[in-house]
Scaffold this motif. Structure first.
Motif: not given
Length: 193
Positions: A9-31
């Motif tokens: 953050x500087x003055x009235x500006x904000x610069x950002x960056x992010x990296x994320x890893x997400x995992x999700x299991x199948x739903x019950x009806x997928x089985x």
């Protein structure tokens, strides 16, 4: 599901960056599937985002870029399972990539305008679609197979936008006029109108 981000953050500006890893299991009806089909696998998402925000007393805006790479994403295929329900299957490689712009401007202490616009490219790479085929008595006789190298994801429009005007005549009362727009989107992963 690790996440990492930096904000400057500087003055009235904000610069950002992010990296994320997400995992999700199948739903019950997928089985609940046709036994001839492979068991569903979990999805893995790698999400990279970066952007800039400007704020002031009268206005603010934000510009954000994102790239979401999926491995084994579960998507609707058009296939019907052995109990007649829609089936999802893993697709090895897919992605969502786009730019989001949003802003607010105060025309008066009681009148404000807001808007946002998103362009997104949502694609499945190397996809196989299954279309059920019926005879004249509506009995399922088979499923036709079609392969695609790069195809749009279902229910994922390229453009989404909205604009609103908010007026606060007195106290905490608010009157709003809101409009939204969405470009074409598809009910399956073939891009067929």
């Amino acid at each position: 599901n690790p996440k990492f981000g930096l904000t400057y953050r500087k003055n009235n500006y904000t610069v950002y960056g992010s990296y994320a890893v997400g995992n999700r299991e199948p739903n019950r009806d997928d089985f609940e599937r046709d036994a001839s089909q492979p068991l569903p696998k979990h999805e893995t998402l790698h999400d990279l985002e970066t952007g800039i925000t400007k704020t002031s007393a009268k206005y603010n805006w934000n510009l954000n870029f994102y790239y979401m790479r999926y491995f084994n994403q579960l998507v609707l295929t058009g296939r019907i399972n052995d109990v007649g329900g829609p089936a999802r299957a893993n697709v090895p490689n897919s992605f969502r990539m786009g730019i989001e712009l949003q802003g607010t401007y105060k025309l008066h202490k009681k009148l404000q305008v807001e808007g946002n616009l998103t362009w997104s490219r949502n694609r499945i790479l190397n996809y196989t679609d299954y279309t059920p085929e019926y005879n004249a008595s509506f009995v399922l006789i088979g499923q036709r197979e079609q392969n695609y190298r790069s195809t749009p994801m279902s229910f994922s429009p390229d453009w989404v936008g909205s604009m609103s005007v908010h007026y606060q005549p007195f106290g905490k009362h608010n009157v709003s006029l809101i409009t939204k727009g969405v470009s074409d989107q598809f009910m399956d992963n073939t891009g067929n109108a």
